[in-house]
Design an enzyme around this catalytic site. Structure first.
Site, PDB file in Angstrom:
ATOM      1  N   SER A  61       0.828  -1.221   0.000  1.00 26.05           N
ATOM      2  CA  SER A  61       0.000   0.000   0.000  1.00 26.05           C
ATOM      3  C   SER A  61       0.856   1.262   0.000  1.00 26.05           C
ATOM      4  CB  SER A  61      -0.876   0.049   1.252  1.00 26.05           C
ATOM      5  OG  SER A  61      -1.732  -1.054   1.316  1.00 26.05           O
TER       6      SER A  61
HETATM    7  N1  SAH Z   1      -0.006  -5.499   3.976  1.00 28.82           N
HETATM    8  C1  SAH Z   1       0.812  -5.749   2.801  1.00 28.82           C
HETATM    9  C2  SAH Z   1       0.109  -5.450   1.500  1.00 28.82           C
HETATM   10  C3  SAH Z   1      -0.931  -6.442   1.231  1.00 28.82           C
HETATM   11  S1  SAH Z   1      -1.557  -6.576  -0.408  1.00 28.82           S
HETATM   12  C4  SAH Z   1       2.149  -5.026   2.879  1.00 28.82           C
HETATM   13  O1  SAH Z   1       2.397  -4.276   3.821  1.00 28.82           O
HETATM   14  O2  SAH Z   1       2.966  -5.255   1.979  1.00 28.82           O
HETATM   15  C5  SAH Z   1      -2.838  -7.721  -0.047  1.00 28.82           C
HETATM   16  C6  SAH Z   1      -2.371  -9.124   0.241  1.00 28.82           C
HETATM   17  O3  SAH Z   1      -3.500  -9.889   0.633  1.00 28.82           O
HETATM   18  C7  SAH Z   1      -1.767  -9.847  -0.965  1.00 28.82           C
HETATM   19  O4  SAH Z   1      -0.470 -10.261  -0.656  1.00 28.82           O
HETATM   20  C8  SAH Z   1      -2.715 -11.027  -1.182  1.00 28.82           C
HETATM   21  O5  SAH Z   1      -2.064 -12.194  -1.641  1.00 28.82           O
HETATM   22  C9  SAH Z   1      -3.303 -11.212   0.198  1.00 28.82           C
HETATM   23  N2  SAH Z   1      -4.587 -11.913   0.273  1.00 28.82           N
HETATM   24  C10 SAH Z   1      -5.690 -11.795  -0.515  1.00 28.82           C
HETATM   25  N3  SAH Z   1      -6.677 -12.601  -0.080  1.00 28.82           N
HETATM   26  C11 SAH Z   1      -6.202 -13.251   1.028  1.00 28.82           C
HETATM   27  C12 SAH Z   1      -6.746 -14.219   1.936  1.00 28.82           C
HETATM   28  N4  SAH Z   1      -7.982 -14.707   1.804  1.00 28.82           N
HETATM   29  N5  SAH Z   1      -5.965 -14.657   2.949  1.00 28.82           N
HETATM   30  C13 SAH Z   1      -4.703 -14.183   3.103  1.00 28.82           C
HETATM   31  N6  SAH Z   1      -4.134 -13.274   2.275  1.00 28.82           N
HETATM   32  C14 SAH Z   1      -4.882 -12.813   1.258  1.00 28.82           C
END
Ligand code: SAH
Length: 222
Positions: A61
């Site tokens: 993000s």
């Molecule tokens: N917080 C992260 C950014 C996350 S982007 C940072 O600081 O870098 C969103 C993430 O959610 C992605 O890596 C994606 O693979 C994950 N995601 C999506 N659906 C999910 C689920 N059901 N369970 C776990 N992770 C999930």
């Protein structure tokens, strides 16, 4: 300019824009090296206030969003936090700075769930190299189910956009008096960031602002 100098400038900019207000979040932003959580080819943009690609079609993000979510959660030392969507591990590291600072007598812990093996492994490496591995447990699973083993949680942070109906396990695994911060809405557009609280077993949902996140997949996701 050094990464450190760029980091300080970004923090100043977020303060001037009236986004970054909480002292604890300011310190966390100054302490966590964002450049160590992103791929080599985007390192020159480490302190631009923008999302960046981190592989597997996912993004880290924009810093202002990390700040807003940390502040919504009212993080404090000792909190037990569940994060859904580990990605690079950067946001978890920011939270660790606040809830489990290095010399804490009452350290909290972060359980963070990622569905992509590759990203989870990469995040573990990032967190090890930056010294957060003991405060953050990275789990590969479907985060829409929460993580029953360590529930209930003081705070829950979801960093991917949920459908309008918030995954029930997340509100169930939230402690009485706890806070859940989650983007929700349609898969690609028109999502809102919500602050969800639980008081006397009742769930209250407050819309904070419009946002755009990658979709939350899985049983209760898209
Ligand atoms: N917080 C992260 C950014 C996350 S982007 C940072 O600081 O870098 C969103 C993430 O959610 C992605 O890596 C994606 O693979 C994950 N995601 C999506 N659906 C999910 C689920 N059901 N369970 C776990 N992770 C999930």
């Amino acid at each position: 300019m050094s990464f450190e100098k760029k980091r300080e400038k970004l923090v100043e900019n977020l303060k001037e824009r009236n986004i970054l207000k909480d002292e604890k979040v300011i310190d966390a932003m100054l302490n966590v090296p964002r450049e160590k959580f992103i791929p080599e080819e985007v390192k020159n943009q480490a302190y631009v206030d923008t999302p960046l690609a981190i592989g597997s079609e996912q993004t880290i993000s924009a810093p202002h969003m990390n700040v807003m979510m940390c502040q919504i959660l009212e993080l404090k030392e000792g909190d037990k936090l569940l994060e859904v969507g580990t990605g690079s591990g950067y946001h978890a590291a920011l939270c660790a700075e606040i809830i489990a600072p290095k010399d804490s007598n009452n350290p909290g812990h972060i359980y963070t769930i990622e569905r992509h093996d590759y990203l989870a492994e990469k995040a573990r490496k990032n967190l090890k190299k930056t010294g957060y591995e003991e405060r953050i447990t990275v789990i590969v699973a479907d985060g829409t189910l929460g993580y029953e083993k360590y529930a209930p949680y003081d705070k829950i942070l979801v960093t991917a956009a949920s459908p309008d109906k918030i995954p029930p396990p997340l509100t169930e695994q939230l402690k009485e008096g706890g806070i859940l911060c989650i983007p929700a809405g349609s898969k690609k557009f028109s999502q809102s960031l919500y602050k969800i609280t639980k008081k006397e077993g009742k769930i209250k949902k407050k819309r904070i602002t419009g946002v755009r996140f990658v979709p939350l997949l899985g049983k209760y996701g898209f």
